[in-house]
Design a protein around this motif. Structure first.
Motif, PDB file in Angstrom:
ATOM      1  N   SER A  67       0.819  -1.208   0.000  1.00 28.95           N
ATOM      2  CA  SER A  67       0.000   0.000   0.000  1.00 28.95           C
ATOM      3  C   SER A  67       0.852   1.257   0.000  1.00 28.95           C
ATOM      4  CB  SER A  67      -0.939   0.013   1.213  1.00 28.95           C
ATOM      5  OG  SER A  67      -0.196   0.046   2.422  1.00 28.95           O
ATOM      6  N   ILE A  68       2.158   1.092   0.171  1.00 32.89           N
ATOM      7  CA  ILE A  68       3.072   2.233   0.072  1.00 32.89           C
ATOM      8  C   ILE A  68       3.016   2.860  -1.316  1.00 32.89           C
ATOM      9  CG2 ILE A  68       5.097   0.918  -0.689  1.00 32.89           C
ATOM     10  CD1 ILE A  68       6.750   2.662   1.252  1.00 32.89           C
ATOM     11  N   VAL A  69       2.433   2.135  -2.276  1.00 36.25           N
ATOM     12  CA  VAL A  69       2.225   2.703  -3.607  1.00 36.25           C
ATOM     13  C   VAL A  69       1.429   3.996  -3.512  1.00 36.25           C
ATOM     14  CG1 VAL A  69       0.962   2.355  -5.769  1.00 36.25           C
ATOM     15  CG2 VAL A  69       2.455   0.564  -4.903  1.00 36.25           C
ATOM     16  N   SER A  70       0.566   4.111  -2.506  1.00 32.93           N
ATOM     17  CA  SER A  70      -0.238   5.326  -2.365  1.00 32.93           C
ATOM     18  C   SER A  70       0.630   6.559  -2.171  1.00 32.93           C
ATOM     19  CB  SER A  70      -1.221   5.190  -1.201  1.00 32.93           C
ATOM     20  OG  SER A  70      -0.528   5.036   0.028  1.00 32.93           O
ATOM     21  N   GLN A  71       1.810   6.396  -1.583  1.00 30.39           N
ATOM     22  CA  GLN A  71       2.718   7.533  -1.434  1.00 30.39           C
ATOM     23  C   GLN A  71       3.202   8.017  -2.798  1.00 30.39           C
ATOM     24  OE1 GLN A  71       5.859   7.172   1.490  1.00 30.39           O
ATOM     25  NE2 GLN A  71       4.635   5.841   2.797  1.00 30.39           N
ATOM     26  N   ALA A  72       3.525   7.081  -3.665  1.00 31.62           N
ATOM     27  CA  ALA A  72       3.934   7.456  -5.020  1.00 31.62           C
ATOM     28  C   ALA A  72       2.767   8.093  -5.765  1.00 31.62           C
ATOM     29  CB  ALA A  72       4.447   6.226  -5.771  1.00 31.62           C
ATOM     30  N   PHE A  73       1.592   7.526  -5.591  1.00 33.07           N
ATOM     31  CA  PHE A  73       0.384   8.062  -6.220  1.00 33.07           C
ATOM     32  C   PHE A  73       0.168   9.515  -5.815  1.00 33.07           C
ATOM     33  CE2 PHE A  73      -4.099   8.945  -6.485  1.00 33.07           C
ATOM     34  CZ  PHE A  73      -4.548   8.261  -7.601  1.00 33.07           C
ATOM     35  N   ASN A  74       0.311   9.796  -4.514  1.00 36.87           N
ATOM     36  CA  ASN A  74       0.083  11.147  -4.023  1.00 36.87           C
ATOM     37  C   ASN A  74       1.101  12.138  -4.573  1.00 36.87           C
ATOM     38  OD1 ASN A  74      -2.180  10.554  -2.439  1.00 36.87           O
ATOM     39  ND2 ASN A  74      -0.916   9.856  -0.745  1.00 36.87           N
ATOM     40  N   ILE A  75       2.336  11.705  -4.747  1.00 35.53           N
ATOM     41  CA  ILE A  75       3.358  12.588  -5.309  1.00 35.53           C
ATOM     42  C   ILE A  75       2.987  12.982  -6.735  1.00 35.53           C
ATOM     43  CG2 ILE A  75       5.757  12.680  -6.107  1.00 35.53           C
ATOM     44  CD1 ILE A  75       6.468  10.971  -3.634  1.00 35.53           C
ATOM     45  N   VAL A  76       2.545  12.007  -7.512  1.00 37.11           N
ATOM     46  CA  VAL A  76       2.206  12.274  -8.912  1.00 37.11           C
ATOM     47  C   VAL A  76       0.958  13.136  -9.023  1.00 37.11           C
ATOM     48  CG1 VAL A  76       1.458  11.222 -11.078  1.00 37.11           C
ATOM     49  CG2 VAL A  76       3.328  10.189  -9.769  1.00 37.11           C
ATOM     50  N   TYR A  77      -0.095  12.799  -8.265  1.00 38.56           N
ATOM     51  CA  TYR A  77      -1.392  13.407  -8.482  1.00 38.56           C
ATOM     52  C   TYR A  77      -1.770  14.520  -7.519  1.00 38.56           C
ATOM     53  CZ  TYR A  77      -2.484   9.736 -11.845  1.00 38.56           C
ATOM     54  OH  TYR A  77      -2.483   8.914 -12.946  1.00 38.56           O
ATOM     55  N   SER A  78      -1.090  14.645  -6.392  1.00 34.93           N
ATOM     56  CA  SER A  78      -1.589  15.575  -5.377  1.00 34.93           C
ATOM     57  C   SER A  78      -0.528  16.468  -4.759  1.00 34.93           C
ATOM     58  CB  SER A  78      -2.276  14.779  -4.245  1.00 34.93           C
ATOM     59  OG  SER A  78      -3.322  14.005  -4.763  1.00 34.93           O
ATOM     60  N   SER A  79       0.659  16.464  -5.302  1.00 41.60           N
ATOM     61  CA  SER A  79       1.719  17.269  -4.697  1.00 41.60           C
ATOM     62  C   SER A  79       1.866  18.641  -5.329  1.00 41.60           C
ATOM     63  CB  SER A  79       3.060  16.524  -4.807  1.00 41.60           C
ATOM     64  OG  SER A  79       3.457  16.416  -6.166  1.00 41.60           O
ATOM     65  N   GLY A  80       1.146  18.887  -6.419  1.00 45.29           N
ATOM     66  CA  GLY A  80       1.268  20.159  -7.118  1.00 45.29           C
ATOM     67  C   GLY A  80       1.959  20.040  -8.454  1.00 45.29           C
ATOM     68  N   LEU A  81       2.348  18.835  -8.832  1.00 41.05           N
ATOM     69  CA  LEU A  81       2.922  18.627 -10.157  1.00 41.05           C
ATOM     70  C   LEU A  81       1.831  18.722 -11.228  1.00 41.05           C
ATOM     71  CD1 LEU A  81       5.252  15.564  -9.434  1.00 41.05           C
ATOM     72  CD2 LEU A  81       5.987  17.916  -9.862  1.00 41.05           C
ATOM     73  N   ASN A  82       2.218  19.163 -12.401  1.00 44.71           N
ATOM     74  CA  ASN A  82       1.293  19.165 -13.532  1.00 44.71           C
ATOM     75  C   ASN A  82       1.304  17.768 -14.131  1.00 44.71           C
ATOM     76  OD1 ASN A  82      -0.032  19.457 -16.014  1.00 44.71           O
ATOM     77  ND2 ASN A  82       0.661  21.563 -16.267  1.00 44.71           N
ATOM     78  N   VAL A  83       0.265  16.996 -13.870  1.00 45.74           N
ATOM     79  CA  VAL A  83       0.230  15.599 -14.295  1.00 45.74           C
ATOM     80  C   VAL A  83       0.219  15.474 -15.812  1.00 45.74           C
ATOM     81  CG1 VAL A  83      -2.294  15.398 -14.246  1.00 45.74           C
ATOM     82  CG2 VAL A  83      -0.891  13.371 -13.838  1.00 45.74           C
ATOM     83  N   TYR A  84      -0.217  16.518 -16.507  1.00 45.59           N
ATOM     84  CA  TYR A  84      -0.299  16.464 -17.959  1.00 45.59           C
ATOM     85  C   TYR A  84       0.991  16.883 -18.657  1.00 45.59           C
ATOM     86  CZ  TYR A  84      -5.236  16.018 -16.924  1.00 45.59           C
ATOM     87  OH  TYR A  84      -6.433  15.586 -16.431  1.00 45.59           O
ATOM     88  N   ALA A  85       1.865  17.544 -17.931  1.00 47.70           N
ATOM     89  CA  ALA A  85       3.137  17.978 -18.507  1.00 47.70           C
ATOM     90  C   ALA A  85       4.103  18.216 -17.352  1.00 47.70           C
ATOM     91  CB  ALA A  85       2.971  19.241 -19.342  1.00 47.70           C
ATOM     92  N   LEU A  86       4.918  17.226 -17.062  1.00 49.05           N
ATOM     93  CA  LEU A  86       5.762  17.235 -15.873  1.00 49.05           C
ATOM     94  C   LEU A  86       6.603  18.495 -15.753  1.00 49.05           C
ATOM     95  CD1 LEU A  86       7.007  15.902 -13.391  1.00 49.05           C
ATOM     96  CD2 LEU A  86       8.502  14.594 -14.925  1.00 49.05           C
ATOM     97  N   TYR A  87       7.095  19.024 -16.871  1.00 50.05           N
ATOM     98  CA  TYR A  87       8.017  20.148 -16.811  1.00 50.05           C
ATOM     99  C   TYR A  87       7.347  21.499 -17.024  1.00 50.05           C
ATOM    100  CZ  TYR A  87      11.273  16.284 -17.029  1.00 50.05           C
ATOM    101  OH  TYR A  87      11.941  15.111 -16.774  1.00 50.05           O
ATOM    102  N   LEU A  88       6.012  21.536 -17.082  1.00 52.07           N
ATOM    103  CA  LEU A  88       5.289  22.791 -17.113  1.00 52.07           C
ATOM    104  C   LEU A  88       4.730  23.100 -15.729  1.00 52.07           C
ATOM    105  CD1 LEU A  88       3.271  22.717 -20.471  1.00 52.07           C
ATOM    106  CD2 LEU A  88       5.511  23.721 -19.996  1.00 52.07           C
TER     107      LEU A  88
END
Length: 439
Positions: free
Chosen positions: A233-254
């Motif tokens: 279930s530690i996968v949820s930590q990775a999930f949160n980084i991708v989807y909920s940390s403030g990264l632009n999920v549609y364009a990582l470098y934008l």
């Protein structure tokens, strides 16, 4: 959807009892700084409905975005309403372009009974009826070769519609293939590959990666998608980084429009991801209110322009319809996904001799390039062109590999919306695919 030969913007009216707005030519659209040098139409097409469930009325075909998000996205309209057709890389310079807002309930599409529960097959049926209606009204186009393009969840819409076209209909003989850009091909492969994508793009750090590997992998085989081990279930930590940390999920470098602090999860878009751990991530770091607009995307200019009274009138939008929005939370919340993978449909279409292009902007995390590459490779088609670079304007534009009639291609530095963020390379890719030429 692209038809070789005028620019078309249509709506499909799937009800004999509804008001009928016949397609009419549009000389220009208000607020634009140019007058088009091509012909364009807008209106509604009547379709004979043989559908399960409620009658649908769809504002016509570029499939774009998440379930419930369609049409005139950032790729199609800029701040003054000018579409990306009007530049040196406009796709309609080499093809007719027909757009469809689908499913019913998004954009200016609607259902007579205001019931928007639907699924993959019903959407494919509606889209097929729309295409039948178009060719019935404009039969001369049945002689033209045509292709279907889809993006994002269009990774399901495009092949399911393609199968219906390829196996029935008087216009099937000129249907030559389909393309999917940054699309869903397999939920399992997309999620599985995302963990590798995130790690090798420096998002997780050594400690989290070591924990992921030790808790979710055995004998060098990892299962990040539906691992039954509680430790995974530690996968949820990775999930949160991708989807909920403030990264632009549609364009990582934008950047994220509005800033990282304004970042809220787009729940309907995420409900199919890492489902074995859904309860965990829903009750932990992924908080906030579900929002209809895709996160980190600023659609204010497009929304304002499309809701101008003079623009709606020019597009022949009936007054009874509510304001246009980029997404519909109602449609997204009542959508039923029936296909976990497109593998069988791809194999059927390849068996019919159709050409297929799977392309990805390589900075997208919503539908990452690695997952699409794995999907194409797993179709077990014979390689005919080894993995190699392709060029645009004397620069490396990405990489591609061909397996008979199917090509996997990346667009370097582009995100989820390739034509928007890499218009030149996208134009070259589009032209090469239509002409069956080299990349």
């Amino acid at each position: 959807m692209f038809l070789c030969g005028l620019l078309w913007v249509f709506a499909v009216l799937c009800s004999p009892t509804s008001a009928y707005y016949d397609p009419d030519e549009v000389a220009s659209l208000p607020g634009m700084s140019f007058k088009p040098n091509y012909r364009q139409w807008s209106g509604y097409l009547r379709a004979i409905c043989k559908l399960r469930g409620p009658v649908r009325q769809m504002y016509c075909i570029w499939f774009h975005g998440e379930k419930g998000c369609r049409f005139f996205h950032d790729e199609h309209v800029n701040d003054d309403g000018a579409t990306l057709y009007e530049n040196e890389f406009s796709w309609n310079k080499i093809a007719n372009v027909l757009y469809l807002e689908s499913p019913a309930g998004v954009g200016y599409s609607y259902s007579d009974d205001q019931q928007y529960e639907t699924d993959d097959d019903q959407v494919a049926d509606n889209n097929y009826l729309a295409l039948q209606s178009f060719f019935s009204k404009f039969p001369s186009f049945t002689q033209n070769e045509f292709f279907i393009f889809g993006e994002s969840y269009g990774g399901i819409y495009a092949p399911t519609l393609s199968l219906r076209v390829a196996t029935g209909g008087s216009f099937k003989t000129n249907f030559k293939g389909f393309a999917v850009g940054n699309g869903i091909t397999s939920f399992e492969i997309n999620d599985q590959s995302l963990i590798y994508f995130g790690n090798f793009h420096g998002l997780f750090g050594n400690e989290l990666w070591a924990d992921l590997y030790s808790n979710c992998c055995e004998n060098n085989i990892c299962n990040f998608y539906n691992n039954s081990s509680p430790a995974c279930s530690i996968v949820s930590q990775a999930f949160n980084i991708v989807y909920s940390s403030g990264l632009n999920v549609y364009a990582l470098y934008l950047d994220c429009a509005g800033g990282a602090g304004s970042r809220r999860p787009f729940h309907h878009a995420m409900r199919h991801h890492f489902r074995a751990y859904r309860k965990h991530w829903q009750t932990n770091q992924v908080g906030g209110t579900a929002v209809a607009v895709p996160p980190c995307i600023n659609s204010t200019a497009q929304t304002n322009w499309l809701n101008r009274g003079d623009v709606r009138k020019a597009l022949h939008i009936p007054d009874i319809l509510p304001a246009w929005d980029i997404c519909s939370d109602v449609v997204g919340g009542h959508y039923h996904t029936k296909y976990e993978t497109m593998r069988d449909i791809y194999l059927k279409l390849l068996g019919l001799g159709l050409r297929v292009l799977v392309y990805n902007g390589d900075t997208d995390m919503a539908c990452n390039f690695l997952g699409c590459q794995w999907f194409v490779e797993a179709l077990n088609q014979k390689e005919t062109t080894p993995y190699q670079q392709w060029l645009f304007d004397n620069q490396v534009a990405g990489f591609y590999q061909q397996f008979g009639n199917i090509t996997f291609l990346t667009v370097k530095g582009a995100g989820h919306m390739v034509p928007q963020w890499a218009p030149g390379p996208a134009y070259h890719m589009f032209q090469s695919f239509l002409s069956n030429g080299s990349y």
